[in-house]
Design a protein around this motif. Structure first.
Motif, mmCIF file in Angstrom:
data_model
loop_
_atom_site.group_PDB
_atom_site.id
_atom_site.type_symbol
_atom_site.label_atom_id
_atom_site.label_comp_id
_atom_site.label_asym_id
_atom_site.label_seq_id
_atom_site.Cartn_x
_atom_site.Cartn_y
_atom_site.Cartn_z
ATOM 1 N N PRO A 181 63.685 -48.286 7.730
ATOM 2 C CA PRO A 181 62.232 -48.492 7.725
ATOM 3 C C PRO A 181 61.556 -47.893 6.484
ATOM 4 C CG PRO A 181 62.756 -46.608 9.063
ATOM 5 C CD PRO A 181 64.071 -47.162 8.579
ATOM 6 N N VAL A 182 62.170 -48.058 5.324
ATOM 7 C CA VAL A 182 61.659 -47.454 4.101
ATOM 8 C C VAL A 182 61.319 -48.543 3.091
ATOM 9 C CG1 VAL A 182 62.184 -45.829 2.243
ATOM 10 C CG2 VAL A 182 63.132 -45.452 4.511
ATOM 11 N N VAL A 183 60.204 -48.369 2.404
ATOM 12 C CA VAL A 183 59.784 -49.312 1.372
ATOM 13 C C VAL A 183 59.522 -48.530 0.095
ATOM 14 C CG1 VAL A 183 57.976 -50.928 0.662
ATOM 15 C CG2 VAL A 183 58.719 -50.866 3.048
ATOM 16 N N ALA A 184 60.018 -49.029 -1.026
ATOM 17 C CA ALA A 184 59.727 -48.413 -2.321
ATOM 18 C C ALA A 184 58.600 -49.200 -2.972
ATOM 19 C CB ALA A 184 60.962 -48.421 -3.195
ATOM 20 N N HIS A 185 57.623 -48.478 -3.481
ATOM 21 C CA HIS A 185 56.492 -49.109 -4.156
ATOM 22 C C HIS A 185 56.465 -48.630 -5.602
ATOM 23 C CE1 HIS A 185 52.501 -50.630 -4.994
ATOM 24 N NE2 HIS A 185 52.187 -49.446 -5.469
ATOM 25 N N THR A 240 64.681 -33.323 -9.629
ATOM 26 C CA THR A 240 63.650 -34.195 -9.068
ATOM 27 C C THR A 240 63.776 -34.174 -7.547
ATOM 28 O OG1 THR A 240 65.002 -36.203 -8.972
ATOM 29 C CG2 THR A 240 63.863 -35.745 -11.073
ATOM 30 N N GLN A 241 62.840 -34.829 -6.875
ATOM 31 C CA GLN A 241 62.903 -34.922 -5.414
ATOM 32 C C GLN A 241 63.999 -35.874 -4.961
ATOM 33 O OE1 GLN A 241 58.990 -36.632 -4.905
ATOM 34 N NE2 GLN A 241 59.895 -38.473 -4.045
ATOM 35 N N HIS A 242 64.533 -36.669 -5.864
ATOM 36 C CA HIS A 242 65.532 -37.684 -5.521
ATOM 37 C C HIS A 242 66.929 -37.139 -5.796
ATOM 38 C CE1 HIS A 242 62.093 -40.371 -5.407
ATOM 39 N NE2 HIS A 242 61.802 -39.997 -6.630
ATOM 40 N N ARG A 274 61.869 -38.020 -0.354
ATOM 41 C CA ARG A 274 60.749 -37.906 0.571
ATOM 42 C C ARG A 274 59.764 -39.029 0.308
ATOM 43 N NH1 ARG A 274 58.986 -33.490 -3.057
ATOM 44 N NH2 ARG A 274 57.212 -34.335 -4.208
ATOM 45 N N CYS A 275 58.990 -39.334 1.322
ATOM 46 C CA CYS A 275 57.912 -40.305 1.206
ATOM 47 C C CYS A 275 56.738 -39.602 0.529
ATOM 48 C CB CYS A 275 57.508 -40.807 2.590
ATOM 49 S SG CYS A 275 56.026 -41.845 2.565
ATOM 50 N N GLU A 276 56.231 -40.178 -0.527
ATOM 51 C CA GLU A 276 55.112 -39.552 -1.240
ATOM 52 C C GLU A 276 53.801 -39.663 -0.471
ATOM 53 O OE1 GLU A 276 54.940 -37.520 -4.137
ATOM 54 O OE2 GLU A 276 56.953 -37.478 -3.296
ATOM 55 N N GLN A 277 53.724 -40.591 0.458
ATOM 56 C CA GLN A 277 52.495 -40.750 1.234
ATOM 57 C C GLN A 277 52.423 -39.746 2.382
ATOM 58 O OE1 GLN A 277 51.974 -44.637 3.014
ATOM 59 N NE2 GLN A 277 49.859 -44.653 2.280
ATOM 60 N N THR A 278 53.538 -39.583 3.094
ATOM 61 C CA THR A 278 53.546 -38.711 4.264
ATOM 62 C C THR A 278 54.286 -37.393 4.038
ATOM 63 O OG1 THR A 278 55.609 -39.616 5.126
ATOM 64 C CG2 THR A 278 53.551 -40.753 5.750
#
Length: 164
Positions: free
Chosen positions: A145-149, A89-91, A124-128
């Protein structure tokens, strides 16, 4: 009233189908994941416990039914042994000299916690699509500065665990 039949015993002397046997299988699975950073196959666990592969498959099915493992469609390949992923996975989580895959960002924090060790999460950030690197200490992740949604409420994760 007749007394219940005694538990069935395998050639290994371990009662098959019982909670004790399933716990031994679960423990062997997690031990292998921690040692090798990959999900073991049925044959590995059968050899480790000196039990027939069919009894291991039965334990896998029961552990899946109790939401301890998540299996692939073949019913015996481990996709998830939370917080560990059986597939890349990416994680990625580095603990000591091993790198493990986590199922999601939440599980990436769970790996150092499960191992009672400090680690480093690479994702990685899935948005950016920007890379994320976080140190995780024994008290949890460092501030950053990271937020998990989570798009799906936790109570509904098992409805489609791969998507979630």
């Amino acid at each position: 009233m007749r007394s219940p039949a005694p538990p069935r015993r395998s050639r290994s002397g371990i009662g098959s189908g019982g909670v004790e046997f399933d716990t031994r299988v679960k423990t062997a699975i997690y031990r292998r994941v921690v040692e090798t950073a990959r999900a073991p196959g049925v044959a590995e666990i059968a050899a480790a416990l000196a039990a027939p592969p069919e009894e291991i498959r039965g334990a896998y099915r029961r552990l899946f039914a109790r939401r301890v493992l998540f299996l692939e469609g073949d019913g015996e390949t481990i996709r998830m042994a939370p917080p560990f992923s059986g597939v890349p996975t990416q994680h990625r989580v580095r603990v000591g000299d091993r790198t493990y895959f986590a199922n999601c960002s939440w599980d990436s924090f769970g790996i150092p916690a499960a191992l009672h060790a400090e680690g480093e999460v690479h994702s990685r950030c899935e948005q950016t699509l920007e890379p994320i690197r976080l140190r995780v200490g024994r008290e949890g992740p460092e501030a950053g500065p990271v937020v998990a949604h989570f798009a799906v409420p936790a109570a509904k994760w098992w409805a489609d665990l791969v998507y979630t």
